[in-house]
Design a protein around this motif. Sequence first.
Motif, PDB file in Angstrom:
ATOM      1  N   LEU A 262       0.823  -1.206   0.000  1.00 39.83           N
ATOM      2  CA  LEU A 262       0.000   0.000   0.000  1.00 39.83           C
ATOM      3  C   LEU A 262       0.859   1.259   0.000  1.00 39.83           C
ATOM      4  O   LEU A 262       0.570   2.220  -0.727  1.00 39.83           O
ATOM      5  N   ARG A 263       1.909   1.263   0.793  1.00 40.10           N
ATOM      6  CA  ARG A 263       2.784   2.437   0.827  1.00 40.10           C
ATOM      7  C   ARG A 263       3.502   2.626  -0.510  1.00 40.10           C
ATOM      8  O   ARG A 263       3.710   3.759  -0.960  1.00 40.10           O
ATOM      9  N   ALA A 264       3.849   1.520  -1.164  1.00 44.92           N
ATOM     10  CA  ALA A 264       4.462   1.612  -2.491  1.00 44.92           C
ATOM     11  C   ALA A 264       3.464   2.122  -3.524  1.00 44.92           C
ATOM     12  O   ALA A 264       3.867   2.657  -4.564  1.00 44.92           O
ATOM     13  N   SER A 265       2.169   1.988  -3.231  1.00 45.41           N
ATOM     14  CA  SER A 265       1.129   2.474  -4.137  1.00 45.41           C
ATOM     15  C   SER A 265       0.694   3.899  -3.823  1.00 45.41           C
ATOM     16  O   SER A 265      -0.211   4.436  -4.467  1.00 45.41           O
ATOM     17  N   GLY A 266       1.301   4.496  -2.791  1.00 43.93           N
ATOM     18  CA  GLY A 266       0.981   5.877  -2.437  1.00 43.93           C
ATOM     19  C   GLY A 266      -0.063   6.030  -1.357  1.00 43.93           C
ATOM     20  O   GLY A 266      -0.584   7.128  -1.148  1.00 43.93           O
ATOM     21  N   LEU A 391       5.659   6.045  -1.060  1.00 46.55           N
ATOM     22  CA  LEU A 391       5.869   6.930   0.082  1.00 46.55           C
ATOM     23  C   LEU A 391       7.231   6.727   0.731  1.00 46.55           C
ATOM     24  O   LEU A 391       7.701   7.584   1.466  1.00 46.55           O
ATOM     25  N   ASP A 392       7.851   5.605   0.475  1.00 50.51           N
ATOM     26  CA  ASP A 392       9.147   5.305   1.089  1.00 50.51           C
ATOM     27  C   ASP A 392      10.221   5.241   0.015  1.00 50.51           C
ATOM     28  O   ASP A 392      10.001   4.713  -1.077  1.00 50.51           O
ATOM     29  N   SER A 393      11.407   5.733   0.362  1.00 49.52           N
ATOM     30  CA  SER A 393      12.500   5.758  -0.609  1.00 49.52           C
ATOM     31  C   SER A 393      13.115   4.388  -0.801  1.00 49.52           C
ATOM     32  O   SER A 393      13.642   4.063  -1.860  1.00 49.52           O
ATOM     33  N   ALA A 394      13.043   3.545   0.255  1.00 48.98           N
ATOM     34  CA  ALA A 394      13.627   2.215   0.145  1.00 48.98           C
ATOM     35  C   ALA A 394      12.817   1.373  -0.833  1.00 48.98           C
ATOM     36  O   ALA A 394      11.610   1.548  -0.974  1.00 48.98           O
TER      37      ALA A 394
END
Length: 444
Positions: A262-266, A391-394
């Motif tokens: 989910l975080r990778a999807s924004g 949302l995360d740089s990693a």
Amino acid sequence: MNVSFADLGLPGEVLRTLSEHGVSEPFPIQAATLPDALAGRDVLGRGRTGSGKTLAFGLPVLVRTAGRRAESKQPLALILVPTRELAQQVTEALTPYAQALRLRMATVVGGISIGRQIAALRDGAEVVVATPGRLHDLIERKACRLGRVRITVLDEADQMCDMGFLPQVTEALDQVHADGQRMLFSATLDRDVEQLVGDYLHSPVEHSADPSTSSVTTMDHHVLVVHGPDRYAVTTEIAARDGRVLLFLDTKHGVDQLTRHLRASGVHAAALHSGKSQPQRTRTLAQFKGGQITVLVATNVAARGLHIDDLDLVVNVDPPTDAKDYLHRAGRTARAGESGRVVTLVLSGQRRELSQVTSDAGIEPKVTRIRSGEAELSRITGAKAPSGKPLDSAPSADKPANTNKPFRGLGTTKDTARGGKSRKSDEARKLAEARRAAQVRRGR
């Protein structure tokens, strides 16, 4: 005839504090139990989650303890709860009233410094809110003695029994003052809880604000039948909605993997489960309540007692397997008279099992076949396409392959959805084949 808090015999300090916090009229469970609890009788209170049980037992504990002073390591009242989050929530809810009555409270839970808790008990605390495991540790260290406890409360007692706390609960009950008051509050009662009532409560007055399987009239229930390969997309679109949502999964691995996706999807999502440290769990809940995080992805650790204002959607990504779990998960929304919606995602093969669960829970959900991107999905849940901006740089974890399996077990080494063979077994097979080929070549 409406009953006011003043009619129930509460002192002026408590009435003023209730008014200051906008609490004007008692909920049914409070109106039913307060007179008996304030009179010192043993009480068995049963009311659905979100019905106001905390003040129902908390106010009598504080009022009946007021005016007494605890000695070092010897509290006067004990409130036992199953989870750290619920312990902190109970403490926060009762602190204003404790302060008005000049009582000291201590919260005793795992996952944070035991040294600070030992110090708080050593300094003296009239009321202790505790999880059974940490209380047991403090008793073992001789940092807490329960012999002067004259009021004991078990909140969410059925869950404590379910979680294996029963020996530690009975240990505590065996040590409190024999002639003290005991109150047991829960949304549901089962065999172990009935045993506790029989062994430790003396001629209890029983009050049920509503049946344990009763549904909330301001809560809508939906079952969305999804196609296996579309399951992740449906979940992601629901999570991307405007407004907060609580997603329930069965495993810690599944929670972590979905959160990363989910975080990778924004989507501003965060994970909550027993594998997180207490500071992490506390911070995540605060961010969810404050709106910095819009999606809480959780195991059943979030299914009991947790109060979040204005949460209007709960989604069972993994369907619950029994009525009790369904009702407690659902109880995170439509609290204190507000409205809410509960959505459960199922594959076609799971419908019969879920139908039995909802029937046992007294729920008649509306069933809809759905696909991602459809207007009906948006109408029911507010779903929309995510931004797609990580949302995360990693680097994020790869999205798990869509299968006809539920999310249970995502992230485990053995993936039955891919044929039941683990990565290690594949590597061992390839190594064995290579060795046989080498033997053949040497034989030539």
